[in-house]
Design a protein around this motif. Structure first.
Motif, PDB file in Angstrom:
ATOM      1  N   THR A   1       0.862  -1.185   0.000  1.00 48.82           N
ATOM      2  CA  THR A   1       0.000   0.000   0.000  1.00 48.82           C
ATOM      3  C   THR A   1       0.898   1.235   0.000  1.00 48.82           C
ATOM      4  O   THR A   1       2.119   1.130   0.228  1.00 48.82           O
ATOM      5  N   GLU A   2       0.323   2.396  -0.205  1.00 45.56           N
ATOM      6  CA  GLU A   2       1.125   3.624  -0.138  1.00 45.56           C
ATOM      7  C   GLU A   2       1.781   3.751   1.233  1.00 45.56           C
ATOM      8  O   GLU A   2       2.946   4.123   1.340  1.00 45.56           O
ATOM      9  N   GLU A   3       1.051   3.403   2.278  1.00 42.17           N
ATOM     10  CA  GLU A   3       1.608   3.461   3.637  1.00 42.17           C
ATOM     11  C   GLU A   3       2.793   2.498   3.781  1.00 42.17           C
ATOM     12  O   GLU A   3       3.809   2.835   4.389  1.00 42.17           O
TER      13      GLU A   3
ATOM     14  N   LEU B   1       5.761   3.971   1.973  1.00 41.30           N
ATOM     15  CA  LEU B   1       6.357   5.034   2.796  1.00 41.30           C
ATOM     16  C   LEU B   1       7.201   4.445   3.918  1.00 41.30           C
ATOM     17  O   LEU B   1       8.286   4.962   4.224  1.00 41.30           O
ATOM     18  N   SER B   2       6.724   3.370   4.521  1.00 33.81           N
ATOM     19  CA  SER B   2       7.494   2.713   5.579  1.00 33.81           C
ATOM     20  C   SER B   2       8.847   2.233   5.054  1.00 33.81           C
ATOM     21  O   SER B   2       9.871   2.400   5.721  1.00 33.81           O
TER      22      SER B   2
END
Length: 172
Positions: free
Chosen positions: A59-61, A64-65
């Motif tokens: 996912t986008e999250e 980012l992680s």
């Protein structure tokens, strides 16, 4: 260490696989755990593709992680010799460990400006770049949108990942 062939890689126990491939995506052993489940692999290229698919499927999250796990180029971890073995070698190959104080200040201030805007460190495949192209990349990519930088950062992570795999595995 001798390079592993695909048969040797496929025969690794889960914990051995994670131990060996757990940092091909910086500080993300979960990638190795998930990729191991996709084997056996026919080729090292297929193994690389599995790691790339892991990144693409986040996912986008999650992306980012992954981006936030990367150290700043020529940052404090570099100066304190606290990088992972892989990152230390990559930054050394780009000449980032031999910079003058002035150059360190330039790259650190550019990194901070980038990180403030995007919320994650500037990521570029250091082994494919030197100081000047890294600075140019920081300046050029600063004008991108956050979405463009997430995509660009993940593509750079893929380049880093592939080179790290090729440090471990012999191409078929």
């Amino acid at each position: 260490m001798a390079l592993l062939n695909i048969s040797q890689i496929n025969s690794l126990a889960d914990d051995q696989f994670v131990s060996i491939f757990g940092n091909v995506i910086e500080l993300c052993p979960d990638a190795a755990v998930q990729v191991k489940k996709k084997g056996p692999f026919r080729t090292v290229s297929e193994l690389c593709e599995a790691f790339h698919k892991y990144l693409d499927d986040l996912t986008e999250e999650g992306k980012l992680s992954i981006l936030k796990l990367h150290p700043d180029l020529a940052g404090n971890l570099t100066r304190l010799s606290e990088l992972t073995r892989e990152s230390a070698g990559e930054q050394r190959s780009a000449g980032l460990t031999e910079l003058s104080d002035w150059h360190v200040n330039v790259i650190q201030s550019s990194n901070q400006r980038y990180k403030t805007k995007f919320g994650f460190p500037f990521i570029i495949c250091a082994r494919e770049n030197k100081f000047q192209s890294i600075i140019e990349g920081l300046q050029h990519r600063y004008d991108n949108t956050r979405e463009q930088e997430i995509a660009t950062g993940i593509n750079e992570v893929k380049k880093i990942c592939k080179l790290r795999i090729l440090d471990i595995a012999q191409l078929d």
